[in-house]
Design a protein around this motif. Structure first.
Motif, mmCIF file in Angstrom:
data_model
loop_
_atom_site.group_PDB
_atom_site.id
_atom_site.type_symbol
_atom_site.label_atom_id
_atom_site.label_comp_id
_atom_site.label_asym_id
_atom_site.label_seq_id
_atom_site.Cartn_x
_atom_site.Cartn_y
_atom_site.Cartn_z
ATOM 1 N N ASN A 264 2.714 6.309 -0.254
ATOM 2 C CA ASN A 264 2.363 6.129 -1.665
ATOM 3 C C ASN A 264 3.524 6.425 -2.614
ATOM 4 N N GLN B 51 6.333 5.067 -4.543
ATOM 5 C CA GLN B 51 6.721 3.736 -4.996
ATOM 6 C C GLN B 51 8.243 3.647 -5.056
ATOM 7 N N HIS C 96 0.813 -1.213 0.000
ATOM 8 C CA HIS C 96 0.000 0.000 0.000
ATOM 9 C C HIS C 96 0.852 1.271 0.000
ATOM 10 N N GLY C 97 2.058 1.190 -0.521
ATOM 11 C CA GLY C 97 2.907 2.371 -0.585
ATOM 12 C C GLY C 97 3.330 2.890 0.765
#
Length: 617
Positions: free
Chosen positions: A570, A572, A436-437
């Motif tokens: 979030n 990446q 989920h980042g």
């Protein structure tokens, strides 16, 4: 007004009992300390009704001679000091010579004792002073019954049986922790609560604090010549909502000293969250001439002759013990499941060579024992000043926020999940992916590792910003001096601590009888409210000779900068970036917690995963 007259001895003793005998635990403390001073190797404590009905302490110490039994119940009669020089170098637990007299004044007390070489024991009645022969192998038995039987007004202030017993149990624990070489037993209403044989200090700590405490504690050990500190301090994960698991001993005496508590608390500043309190058992040893234990009727407080050196020594010793990250500690390298054999093609893969590079994290700043020892030796020899503990401020250019990850040693390729290097790999293992980042999932020899990437990177940046602060602090000259009024006490402190203030980066001088003028401040604190900061700083210096106010303020700003510079949710990351973050965590002090004291990573072992999925059941 009535005419001046002498008080009766009974009334004098009853007044003294108000200082010495607060509750049954106070009686137990005084009697146990006498038993320890007598050289006992075994002590048995029996309580009835929380100690209100009866406290009976039996020891195998040297005993009291027949001719001295009556003297033992008189005020200011003691065998432990004889001159002012003895009082300035107290090396025993008890020394005032008034405890037994005060106890006997408000209880029904009998003492049975057999001195070494005596043909038999003798018993004395505390009420009548009558001596009679008695049977006893060796040592002393002090039997205290019916606390406050003759002062019912005070008896009304006693709490319930369970509460009074809890206080007695706590007092027993303090003596037991301080003297692991003595066997002790505590029973209440005929039921044994503690049976502690003589043992090593670590076993005694485990028996009284619990194995869970030892599992989550770091050993503290520092020797600075005239000062020595040993014991255990818990990691933040074991923090508590109250101070009920804090034990500090000075030369074997349990104390509640503001200076020592402040020093330990400062060591936890960067890693303890919110209002949580650490747990610790610490023993400070120093020359008895360097500490005054005669400043409190119950001897629970002390005063140090060189308070600043003691504060800095304790602070550095505990900080050093806590600085090591759990990620770098030697973990159980035996995997519960054998690692699969690697194919020959994979063994020859260049990625294996890069993996070997990951398994050698850089040393942390405090990994050198010599470095930490030198700092603490300086404190113990009175050469430590505030400049040694407060890192100076770098130039503003040093605070350009670094890029989140991608250090120079980052490999260009991703680490394959199958290449774990379980036998000698990195403690935090190698990244598998991102959840989920927010979280990094990695595997190591023990199982699965979960990392909060923002919290971990925040700690890394914070520690790097602090290490930049080497050299003298950068100073910001004020265009218009800040002039404000202070109390007479603060004026005196500002005059006495000019060298400390200058080392911090402040230029402070008197502008009037009760006014101070500040002409320069540390560059990093140029926008801080000067008057408020100086008043707080002087208050701390008045209370604690080695104030950490400026360091704390500076670190608050650095923590904010690190928080803004850390990777966000979030974002990446590639596998090489994740692995680089893991390696930086292993090389960073205090990386188990973020700047706010929250944990940055956790471990799930293969055994825990197997139990969850009921494998092998």
């Amino acid at each position: 007004m009535a005419s001046i007259h002498r008080l009766s001895d009974l009334l004098v003793n009853q007044i003294a009992a108000g200082e010495v005998v607060e509750r049954p635990a106070s009686v137990l403390k005084e009697v146990l300390e006498n038993a320890v001073d007598a050289g006992s190797r075994a002590i048995e404590v029996q309580l009835e009704q929380g100690g209100v009905r009866r406290i009976r302490v039996t020891d195998d110490g040297c005993g009291i001679a027949r001719d001295e039994l009556a003297l033992a119940l008189e005020r200011h009669a003691t065998s432990k000091i004889a001159s002012l020089d003895d009082l300035e170098r107290v090396g025993t637990m008890g020394f005032r010579g008034e405890a037994l007299a005060a106890i006997a004044a408000v209880t029904r007390t009998t003492i049975t004792s057999r001195a070494e070489g005596a043909g038999h024991a003798w018993r004395i009645d505390g009420d009548t002073g009558e001596l009679s022969p008695a049977a006893l192998n060796q040592g002393t038995v002090i039997d205290v019954a019916d606390l406050y039987y003759n002062t019912p007004a005070r008896r009304k202030f006693l709490k319930s049986e369970a509460t009074e017993y809890a206080h007695c149990d706590e007092m027993f624990r303090r003596i037991a922790l301080a003297h692991p070489e003595i066997g002790l037993q505590l029973s209440h209403n005929g039921r044994v609560s503690h049976r502690l044989p003589p043992s090593e200090p670590i076993r005694r700590v485990g028996a009284l604090m619990g194995d869970d405490f030892l599992e989550h504690a770091r050993e503290v050990r520092a020797d600075g010549g005239i000062l020595a500190l040993a014991g255990f301090a818990s990691m933040p994960a074991y923090s508590r909502s109250s101070r009920d698991a804090q034990y500090f001993f000075v030369n074997g005496r349990y104390v509640r000293d503001k200076l020592l508590t402040h020093a330990v608390r400062q060591a936890y500043t960067d890693i303890l969250h919110g209002s949580r309190h650490p747990a610790y058992v610490l023993f400070l040893q120093l020359d008895p001439a360097g500490v005054d234990v005669n400043v409190h009727p119950a001897k629970i407080e002390v005063r140090f002759r060189d308070a600043r050196a003691v504060h800095q020594f304790v602070f550095h010793a505990v900080s050093r013990a806590l600085a090591e990250s759990g990620a770098t500690r030697s973990a159980d390298t035996e995997s519960p499941h054998p690692a699969p054999a690697q194919p020959a093609t994979l063994q020859a893969d260049p990625l294996a060579i890069r993996a070997a590079h990951y398994s050698r994290p850089a040393e942390s700043a405090l990994s050198s024992p010599r470095q930490g020892t030198l700092a603490m030796e300086s404190a113990s020899r009175h050469y430590l000043d505030f400049a040694a503990s407060a890192r100076p401020t770098p130039s503003p250019a040093a605070f350009n926020t670094p890029q989140p990850v991608e250090p120079a040693h980052n490999p260009p390729d991703a680490m394959p999940a199958s290449l774990t290097q379980a036998e000698g790999g990195a403690p935090l293992g190698y990244a598998l992916g991102q959840l989920h980042g927010i979280y990094i999932l990695a595997q190591n020899a023990r199982g699965l590792v979960l990392v909060d990437m923002h919290a971990a990177h925040e700690r890394i940046l914070y520690e790097k910003l602090k290490t930049v602060l080497d050299g003298r602090p950068a100073v910001q000259r004020l265009l218009i001096p800040a002039v404000f009024s202070v109390s007479a006490k603060d004026m005196a402190v500002a005059d006495e601590c000019q060298d400390i203030l200058t080392a911090m980066g402040f230029e402070v001088s008197a502008a009037g009888p009760q006014e101070l003028a500040v002409r320069s401040v540390p560059a990093l604190l140029a926008n801080a409210p000067v008057a408020e900061l100086i008043r707080q700083l002087l208050g701390e210096l008045r209370e604690f000779p080695a104030s950490e106010v400026v360091t704390a303020r500076r670190n608050e700003l650095l923590a904010t900068m690190a928080c803004h510079g850390a990777v966000r949710a979030n974002r990446q990351l590639t596998l090489p970036e994740m692995n680089a973050l893991l390696r930086d965590m292993e090389a960073t002090e205090r990386s188990d917690q973020c700047n706010h004291g929250r944990p940055t990573w956790t471990q799930l072992s293969l055994n825990e995963l197997d139990r969850f999925f009921m494998r092998g059941q």
